[in-house]
Motif scaffolding. Structure first.
Motif, PDB file in Angstrom:
ATOM      1  N   VAL A 271       0.858  -1.185   0.000  1.00 20.78           N
ATOM      2  CA  VAL A 271       0.000   0.000   0.000  1.00 20.78           C
ATOM      3  C   VAL A 271       0.896   1.238   0.000  1.00 20.78           C
ATOM      4  CG1 VAL A 271      -1.816   1.272   1.192  1.00 20.78           C
ATOM      5  CG2 VAL A 271      -1.797  -1.241   1.259  1.00 20.78           C
ATOM      6  N   GLU A 272       0.711   2.085  -1.009  1.00 17.40           N
ATOM      7  CA  GLU A 272       1.519   3.314  -1.143  1.00 17.40           C
ATOM      8  C   GLU A 272       0.625   4.538  -0.958  1.00 17.40           C
ATOM      9  OE1 GLU A 272       4.886   1.904  -4.436  1.00 17.40           O
ATOM     10  OE2 GLU A 272       3.277   3.280  -5.014  1.00 17.40           O
ATOM     11  N   GLY A 273       1.061   5.437  -0.073  1.00 12.53           N
ATOM     12  CA  GLY A 273       0.378   6.715   0.077  1.00 12.53           C
ATOM     13  C   GLY A 273       1.037   7.769  -0.800  1.00 12.53           C
ATOM     14  N   HIS A 274       0.213   8.579  -1.497  1.00 10.72           N
ATOM     15  CA  HIS A 274       0.720   9.638  -2.389  1.00 10.72           C
ATOM     16  C   HIS A 274      -0.017  10.950  -2.080  1.00 10.72           C
ATOM     17  CE1 HIS A 274       2.877   6.884  -5.210  1.00 10.72           C
ATOM     18  NE2 HIS A 274       1.969   6.020  -4.775  1.00 10.72           N
ATOM     19  N   THR A 275       0.692  12.047  -2.181  1.00  9.99           N
ATOM     20  CA  THR A 275       0.093  13.367  -1.974  1.00  9.99           C
ATOM     21  C   THR A 275       0.404  14.265  -3.164  1.00  9.99           C
ATOM     22  OG1 THR A 275       2.036  14.355  -0.907  1.00  9.99           O
ATOM     23  CG2 THR A 275       0.541  13.086   0.502  1.00  9.99           C
ATOM     24  N   ASP A 276      -0.181  15.470  -3.145  1.00 10.19           N
ATOM     25  CA  ASP A 276       0.244  16.480  -4.108  1.00 10.19           C
ATOM     26  C   ASP A 276       1.451  17.217  -3.525  1.00 10.19           C
ATOM     27  OD1 ASP A 276      -0.715  18.261  -2.202  1.00 10.19           O
ATOM     28  OD2 ASP A 276      -2.633  18.535  -3.219  1.00 10.19           O
ATOM     29  N   ASN A 277       1.836  18.335  -4.130  1.00  6.78           N
ATOM     30  CA  ASN A 277       3.040  19.035  -3.650  1.00  6.78           C
ATOM     31  C   ASN A 277       2.726  20.240  -2.771  1.00  6.78           C
ATOM     32  OD1 ASN A 277       1.969  20.665  -5.641  1.00  6.78           O
ATOM     33  ND2 ASN A 277       3.953  21.136  -6.601  1.00  6.78           N
TER      34      ASN A 277
ATOM     35  N   LYS B  14       3.226  15.923  10.316  1.00  8.45           N
ATOM     36  CA  LYS B  14       4.341  16.866  10.192  1.00  8.45           C
ATOM     37  C   LYS B  14       4.475  17.424   8.786  1.00  8.45           C
ATOM     38  CE  LYS B  14       9.330  17.122  11.016  1.00  8.45           C
ATOM     39  NZ  LYS B  14      10.544  16.383  11.472  1.00  8.45           N
ATOM     40  N   ASP B  15       4.382  16.563   7.769  1.00  6.07           N
ATOM     41  CA  ASP B  15       4.541  16.988   6.375  1.00  6.07           C
ATOM     42  C   ASP B  15       3.924  15.929   5.470  1.00  6.07           C
ATOM     43  OD1 ASP B  15       6.351  14.880   6.491  1.00  6.07           O
ATOM     44  OD2 ASP B  15       8.114  16.193   6.518  1.00  6.07           O
ATOM     45  N   ASN B  16       4.121  16.081   4.170  1.00  6.02           N
ATOM     46  CA  ASN B  16       3.527  15.146   3.211  1.00  6.02           C
ATOM     47  C   ASN B  16       4.105  13.732   3.340  1.00  6.02           C
ATOM     48  OD1 ASN B  16       1.630  16.814   1.994  1.00  6.02           O
ATOM     49  ND2 ASN B  16       3.126  17.658   0.542  1.00  6.02           N
ATOM     50  N   TRP B  17       5.383  13.648   3.702  1.00  2.00           N
ATOM     51  CA  TRP B  17       5.954  12.331   3.963  1.00  2.00           C
ATOM     52  C   TRP B  17       5.177  11.638   5.090  1.00  2.00           C
ATOM     53  CZ3 TRP B  17       8.743   9.545   0.967  1.00  2.00           C
ATOM     54  CH2 TRP B  17       9.737  10.094   0.150  1.00  2.00           C
TER      55      TRP B  17
ATOM     56  N   GLY C 104       5.203   5.156   2.030  1.00  2.00           N
ATOM     57  CA  GLY C 104       4.771   6.525   1.760  1.00  2.00           C
ATOM     58  C   GLY C 104       5.656   7.143   0.690  1.00  2.00           C
ATOM     59  N   ARG C 105       5.058   7.749  -0.330  1.00  2.00           N
ATOM     60  CA  ARG C 105       5.831   8.361  -1.426  1.00  2.00           C
ATOM     61  C   ARG C 105       5.708   9.884  -1.439  1.00  2.00           C
ATOM     62  NH1 ARG C 105       7.022   4.733  -5.475  1.00  2.00           N
ATOM     63  NH2 ARG C 105       8.549   6.330  -6.016  1.00  2.00           N
ATOM     64  N   ALA C 106       4.883  10.436  -0.545  1.00  2.00           N
ATOM     65  CA  ALA C 106       4.653  11.890  -0.509  1.00  2.00           C
ATOM     66  C   ALA C 106       4.303  12.391  -1.913  1.00  2.00           C
ATOM     67  CB  ALA C 106       5.871  12.604   0.075  1.00  2.00           C
ATOM     68  N   GLU C 107       4.908  13.537  -2.326  1.00  2.00           N
ATOM     69  CA  GLU C 107       4.589  14.086  -3.654  1.00  2.00           C
ATOM     70  C   GLU C 107       5.587  13.662  -4.726  1.00  2.00           C
ATOM     71  OE1 GLU C 107       6.890  17.637  -1.694  1.00  2.00           O
ATOM     72  OE2 GLU C 107       5.709  15.899  -1.046  1.00  2.00           O
ATOM     73  N   TYR C 108       6.458  12.688  -4.423  1.00  2.00           N
ATOM     74  CA  TYR C 108       7.606  12.420  -5.290  1.00  2.00           C
ATOM     75  C   TYR C 108       7.391  11.323  -6.340  1.00  2.00           C
ATOM     76  CZ  TYR C 108       9.719  15.425  -1.850  1.00  2.00           C
ATOM     77  OH  TYR C 108       9.997  16.500  -1.033  1.00  2.00           O
TER      78      TYR C 108
ATOM     79  N   PRO D 146       4.487  11.566  -8.785  1.00  2.00           N
ATOM     80  CA  PRO D 146       3.228  12.064  -9.369  1.00  2.00           C
ATOM     81  C   PRO D 146       2.889  11.349 -10.675  1.00  2.00           C
ATOM     82  CG  PRO D 146       5.018  13.584  -9.845  1.00  2.00           C
ATOM     83  CD  PRO D 146       5.589  12.535  -8.926  1.00  2.00           C
ATOM     84  N   ILE D 147       1.608  11.271 -10.962  1.00  2.00           N
ATOM     85  CA  ILE D 147       1.163  10.721 -12.256  1.00  2.00           C
ATOM     86  C   ILE D 147       0.487  11.804 -13.086  1.00  2.00           C
ATOM     87  CG2 ILE D 147       0.940   8.347 -11.453  1.00  2.00           C
ATOM     88  CD1 ILE D 147      -2.039   8.821 -11.058  1.00  2.00           C
ATOM     89  N   ALA D 148       0.424  13.030 -12.543  1.00  2.00           N
ATOM     90  CA  ALA D 148      -0.165  14.162 -13.261  1.00  2.00           C
ATOM     91  C   ALA D 148       0.604  15.422 -12.885  1.00  2.00           C
ATOM     92  CB  ALA D 148      -1.651  14.300 -12.918  1.00  2.00           C
ATOM     93  N   ASP D 149       0.260  16.502 -13.548  1.00  2.00           N
ATOM     94  CA  ASP D 149       0.956  17.781 -13.362  1.00  2.00           C
ATOM     95  C   ASP D 149       0.468  18.461 -12.084  1.00  2.00           C
ATOM     96  OD1 ASP D 149       2.257  20.145 -13.561  1.00  2.00           O
ATOM     97  OD2 ASP D 149       1.399  20.741 -15.494  1.00  2.00           O
ATOM     98  N   ASN D 150       1.404  18.665 -11.158  1.00  2.00           N
ATOM     99  CA  ASN D 150       1.041  19.290  -9.885  1.00  2.00           C
ATOM    100  C   ASN D 150       0.808  20.795  -9.995  1.00  2.00           C
ATOM    101  OD1 ASN D 150       0.725  17.542  -7.607  1.00  2.00           O
ATOM    102  ND2 ASN D 150       2.883  16.979  -7.792  1.00  2.00           N
ATOM    103  N   SER D 151       0.978  21.355 -11.171  1.00  2.00           N
ATOM    104  CA  SER D 151       0.789  22.811 -11.315  1.00  2.00           C
ATOM    105  C   SER D 151      -0.678  23.168 -11.560  1.00  2.00           C
ATOM    106  CB  SER D 151       1.648  23.331 -12.480  1.00  2.00           C
ATOM    107  OG  SER D 151       1.215  22.776 -13.715  1.00  2.00           O
ATOM    108  N   THR D 152      -1.538  22.170 -11.712  1.00  2.00           N
ATOM    109  CA  THR D 152      -2.962  22.429 -11.933  1.00  2.00           C
ATOM    110  C   THR D 152      -3.782  21.762 -10.830  1.00  2.00           C
ATOM    111  OG1 THR D 152      -3.351  20.444 -13.273  1.00  2.00           O
ATOM    112  CG2 THR D 152      -2.551  22.412 -14.426  1.00  2.00           C
ATOM    113  N   ASP D 153      -4.997  22.289 -10.617  1.00  2.00           N
ATOM    114  CA  ASP D 153      -5.882  21.701  -9.606  1.00  2.00           C
ATOM    115  C   ASP D 153      -6.247  20.264  -9.979  1.00  2.00           C
ATOM    116  OD1 ASP D 153      -5.871  24.007  -8.095  1.00  2.00           O
ATOM    117  OD2 ASP D 153      -7.719  24.815  -8.995  1.00  2.00           O
ATOM    118  N   ALA D 154      -6.537  20.031 -11.256  1.00  2.00           N
ATOM    119  CA  ALA D 154      -6.911  18.682 -11.707  1.00  2.00           C
ATOM    120  C   ALA D 154      -5.749  17.714 -11.526  1.00  2.00           C
ATOM    121  CB  ALA D 154      -7.339  18.717 -13.173  1.00  2.00           C
ATOM    122  N   GLY D 155      -4.529  18.172 -11.803  1.00  2.00           N
ATOM    123  CA  GLY D 155      -3.360  17.322 -11.645  1.00  2.00           C
ATOM    124  C   GLY D 155      -3.112  16.972 -10.194  1.00  2.00           C
TER     125      GLY D 155
END
Length: 267
Positions: free
Chosen positions: A176-182, A191-194, A223-227, A229-238
């Motif tokens: 099980v991998e946890g992923h976040t945006d940036n 504490k943080d995304n990690w 845990g993979r935090a934001e590192y 990504p499968i989409a562009d973190n510069s957009t809301d949809a990403g």
């Protein structure tokens, strides 16, 4: 007088005949000497050729003796090489069958998971094969509230459907991998995304063990935090797409390495 002349003529004839006979015999003797000389020369030439052939024959016999030894050694080497190739070919065939079996299993898993998750929207749960493993990507909103590592009520519906399939394949590991945006997390709980990604993965793993009875030996939390990504973190949809939990179904590692082990290493 007349008789004397006849005698002289006869003597002259005999003398001439003798001279002719002498020269004739001398010519024959000379010719015989010439023929003898030719025969001697031919004999010497034949003798030289015979000596050459005897020498060549000896060399050939020696070479054949050496070749016999080389051939025996070479034949043994070729035999060993063929046996090794046979083992390698059998190994490749076996590996190919196992890879095909794994691919068939992955396809079966994907079909079973999609069937089990049929009433959940495709944009919220995606099932696919990547890198030889089955990935189940679950949108953040189906499992957790924003910034939280506590499962919501809707998560039980999703995890239950996935666990039903996972329990049918006890030979497979589940990571099980946890992923976040940036976007940096704010709050007192994490504490943080990690920290958030690891806590969410641990929560899902604990639920699969406690509520759905998956063996803990099969489970991995990461845990993979934001590192990753499968989409562009510069957009809301990403960023919305990147906020996810992935359940990765993979062969048990020891079985996987045994699968790749060559016959030489296995012995």
């Amino acid at each position: 007088m007349k008789g004397t002349n006849i005698i002289i003529i006869l003597l002259s004839i005999l003398s001439i005949a003798g001279i002719i006979l002498f020269f004739t015999q001398r010519s024959k003797v000379s010719e015989a000497h010439s023929q003898l000389a030719n025969k001697v020369a031919q004999y010497e030439l034949l003798e030289q050729e015979a000596n050459h052939l005897r020498s060549t024959n000896g060399s050939l016999l020696g070479s054949m003796a050496d070749l016999s030894v080389v051939s025996k050694t070479g034949a043994e080497s070729i035999k060993q090489s063929l046996e090794s190739l046979g083992d390698q070919y059998s190994f490749i065939q076996d590996l190919t069958k196992k890879v095909q079996a794994k691919d068939s299993l992955n396809l079966s898993l994907v079909m079973n998971l999609k069937r089990s998750l049929g009433n959940i929207a495709d944009e919220d749960v995606k099932v696919e094969v990547r890198g030889g493993k089955v990935h189940i990507s679950i949108a953040d909103r189906l499992l957790f509230a924003s910034g939280s590592a506590r499962l919501n009520d809707e998560s039980q519906n999703v995890l239950n459907k996935i666990a039903l399939v996972l329990n049918d394949h006890s030979e497979l590991d589940v990571m099980v991998e946890g992923h976040t945006d940036n976007i940096p997390i704010e709050g007192n709980c994490v504490k943080d995304n990690w920290d958030l990604s690891v806590r969410r993965a641990t929560t899902v793993v604990r639920t699969l063990q406690d509520d759905y009875f998956l063996s803990p030996q099969r489970l991995i939390a990461a845990g993979r935090a934001e590192y990753a990504p499968i989409a562009d973190n510069s957009t809301d949809a990403g960023r919305k797409t990147n906020r996810r939990t992935e359940i990765v179904i993979t062969p048990q590692l020891d079985q996987f390495f045994n699968l790749l082990e060559s016959p030489a290493l296995a012995n």
